[in-house]
Design an enzyme around this catalytic site. Structure first.
Site, PDB file in Angstrom:
ATOM      1  N   ASN A  18       0.908  -1.334  -0.159  1.00 63.40           N
ATOM      2  CA  ASN A  18       0.044   0.081  -0.038  1.00 63.40           C
ATOM      3  C   ASN A  18       0.922   1.249   0.124  1.00 63.40           C
ATOM      4  O   ASN A  18       2.064   1.178  -0.327  1.00 63.40           O
ATOM      5  CB  ASN A  18      -0.938   0.014   1.141  1.00 63.40           C
ATOM      6  N   HIS A  75       3.758  -0.052  -2.655  1.00 61.37           N
ATOM      7  CA  HIS A  75       3.937  -1.424  -2.805  1.00 61.37           C
ATOM      8  C   HIS A  75       5.345  -1.606  -2.708  1.00 61.37           C
ATOM      9  O   HIS A  75       5.949  -2.481  -3.554  1.00 61.37           O
ATOM     10  CB  HIS A  75       3.270  -2.033  -3.784  1.00 61.37           C
ATOM     11  N   HIS A 108      -1.122  -9.815  -3.929  1.00 60.73           N
ATOM     12  CA  HIS A 108      -1.877  -8.972  -4.459  1.00 60.73           C
ATOM     13  C   HIS A 108      -2.476  -9.482  -5.700  1.00 60.73           C
ATOM     14  O   HIS A 108      -2.476  -9.106  -7.025  1.00 60.73           O
ATOM     15  CB  HIS A 108      -1.138  -7.672  -5.194  1.00 60.73           C
ATOM     16  N   SER A 109      -3.204 -10.677  -5.690  1.00 62.89           N
ATOM     17  CA  SER A 109      -3.936 -11.416  -6.483  1.00 62.89           C
ATOM     18  C   SER A 109      -5.172 -10.871  -6.934  1.00 62.89           C
ATOM     19  O   SER A 109      -5.883 -10.335  -5.996  1.00 62.89           O
ATOM     20  CB  SER A 109      -4.237 -12.954  -6.247  1.00 62.89           C
ATOM     21  N   TYR A 110      -5.668 -10.543  -8.174  1.00 61.82           N
ATOM     22  CA  TYR A 110      -6.637 -10.223  -8.827  1.00 61.82           C
ATOM     23  C   TYR A 110      -7.627 -11.590  -9.141  1.00 61.82           C
ATOM     24  O   TYR A 110      -7.356 -12.163  -9.933  1.00 61.82           O
ATOM     25  CB  TYR A 110      -6.492  -9.591  -9.892  1.00 61.82           C
ATOM     26  N   GLN A 124      -7.453  -4.423   2.413  1.00 61.86           N
ATOM     27  CA  GLN A 124      -7.642  -3.502   1.354  1.00 61.86           C
ATOM     28  C   GLN A 124      -8.720  -4.129   0.254  1.00 61.86           C
ATOM     29  O   GLN A 124      -8.302  -5.070  -0.533  1.00 61.86           O
ATOM     30  CB  GLN A 124      -6.578  -3.222   0.784  1.00 61.86           C
ATOM     31  N   GLU A 146      -6.535  -7.487  -0.318  1.00 64.24           N
ATOM     32  CA  GLU A 146      -5.117  -7.240   0.187  1.00 64.24           C
ATOM     33  C   GLU A 146      -5.076  -7.275   1.730  1.00 64.24           C
ATOM     34  O   GLU A 146      -5.374  -6.384   2.260  1.00 64.24           O
ATOM     35  CB  GLU A 146      -4.360  -6.118  -0.329  1.00 64.24           C
TER      36      GLU A 146
END
Length: 344
Positions: free
Chosen positions: A80, A106, A175-177, A281, A309
């Site tokens: 972040n 990050h 930080h996987s989408y 997040q 996150e």
């Protein structure tokens, strides 16, 4: 029983070769790269019995090396934003590179997401380790870091650990989408989300928390009961969700607790997240704009996915009322996040 295998995945990256590790249970198949300790793929079954890859990513190493959106990556030293890329620790000023407007994001220009990690097999998983040298990206202290991914049945656990030679801020996350309809689906408007948070952190126009801890009651950020993402996005100021939800209060013990649940009714897929971190997040891929070509030639557009996150609160090193983000010599940094994939 989880099957573990690995193979060479790419050559020619500055620090050497990159390996792909595969964790396979009866319910899930997970791919992990030694570059950035990246979760490249999670294949899970829908209610029709079909396996789909539900994590955004790329088909080749070159794309991951040049990636600027942290797809699947372990991010650090500090996930972040840090306001102005500046903080003071033990009376000393530190200035980081700014890489997100006026702020540091990050971990900096060459964060943990760009490092090659050393991998060793575990029972049911893989441990990845790296050393961040003193002064790395402007941060103090040499930090020994590891993340262990373990797959057991329908649950993927990430356990983060670190030790430092000097007092330093640290805040690690993945930080996987995700898109539970499949990584190539157009958007997440038909997903339902709930987050177990009584409060969230309002932000300024550069996405830095203002310092206020605001109750979610009566706001678009009240996700304590499941809401459909599409309609709710129209109520949120700005481009979408990119906010920290407070899972615990400053000073409260960090114990693993249920954080969030996302359901895609059409496929029946459900993702539940628990964590020992004090925040999560929730991000709705507001800055994906079609310029990224992902797996299978898919163009990743705004709101095509979501991130959960799990982490300490953003800019905590500059906000004394937030949970402590400093790791001191002799201390152990450790936290756990658990992703459980089921169907309804």
């Amino acid at each position: 029983m989880t099957q573990i295998s690995h193979q060479r995945w790419g050559e020619g990256y500055g620090q050497g070769s990159v390996d792909l590790w595969v964790l396979q249970s009866s319910q899930l198949r997970v791919e992990v790269l030694t570059l950035g300790a990246i979760i490249r793929s999670v294949q899970s079954r829908g209610k029709d019995g079909q396996m789909e890859d539900i994590v955004l990513g790329y088909d080749d190493l070159e794309a991951y090396v040049s990636d600027k959106r942290y797809l699947g990556a372990t991010v650090g030293r500090v996930a972040n934003r840090i306001a102005q890329g500046h903080f003071v620790v033990e009376g000393k000023d530190y200035q980081l590179d700014v890489n997100n407007g006026p702020n540091a994001l990050h971990g900096g220009l060459h964060g943990f997401n760009k490092a090659i990690w050393f991998a060793t097999a575990l029972e049911n998983g893989v441990q990845l380790q790296m050393t961040s040298p003193d002064g790395d990206q402007g941060y103090p202290g040499e930090v020994q870091v590891s993340v262990s991914y373990k797959l057991e049945g329908d649950s993927l656990t990430a356990e983060y650990q670190a030790r430092s030679t000097k007092t330093t801020p640290i805040n690690l996350t993945n930080h996987s989408y995700f898109n539970l309809a499949g990584q190539g689906a157009a958007d997440i408007y038909d997903h339902e989300v709930s987050i177990c948070a009584q409060s969230y952190l309002p932000v300024d126009d550069t996405s830095i928390p203002t310092g206020e801890i605001r109750g979610v009651e009566g706001t678009p950020f009240d996700l304590r009961k499941p809401v459909l993402i599409g309609p709710r996005l129209r109520e949120v100021p700005g481009l979408g969700f990119d906010h920290n939800f407070c899972l615990s209060s400053p000073g409260e013990a960090w114990t693993e607790r249920h954080a969030a649940r996302v359901c895609h009714p059409a496929s029946g897929r459900v993702l539940e997240v628990s964590t020992s971190q004090p925040g999560v997040q929730f991000y709705t891929a507001n800055f994906l704009d079609g310029s990224i070509t992902g797996k299978g030639g898919t163009r990743y557009m705004q709101h095509c996915s979501f991130c959960l996150e799990t982490q300490n609160w953003p800019d905590a090193v500059n906000q004394p009322s937030f949970p402590d983000s400093l790791l001191r010599p002799g201390e152990d940094y450790r936290h756990v996040t658990r992703f459980t994939f089921t169907t309804v």
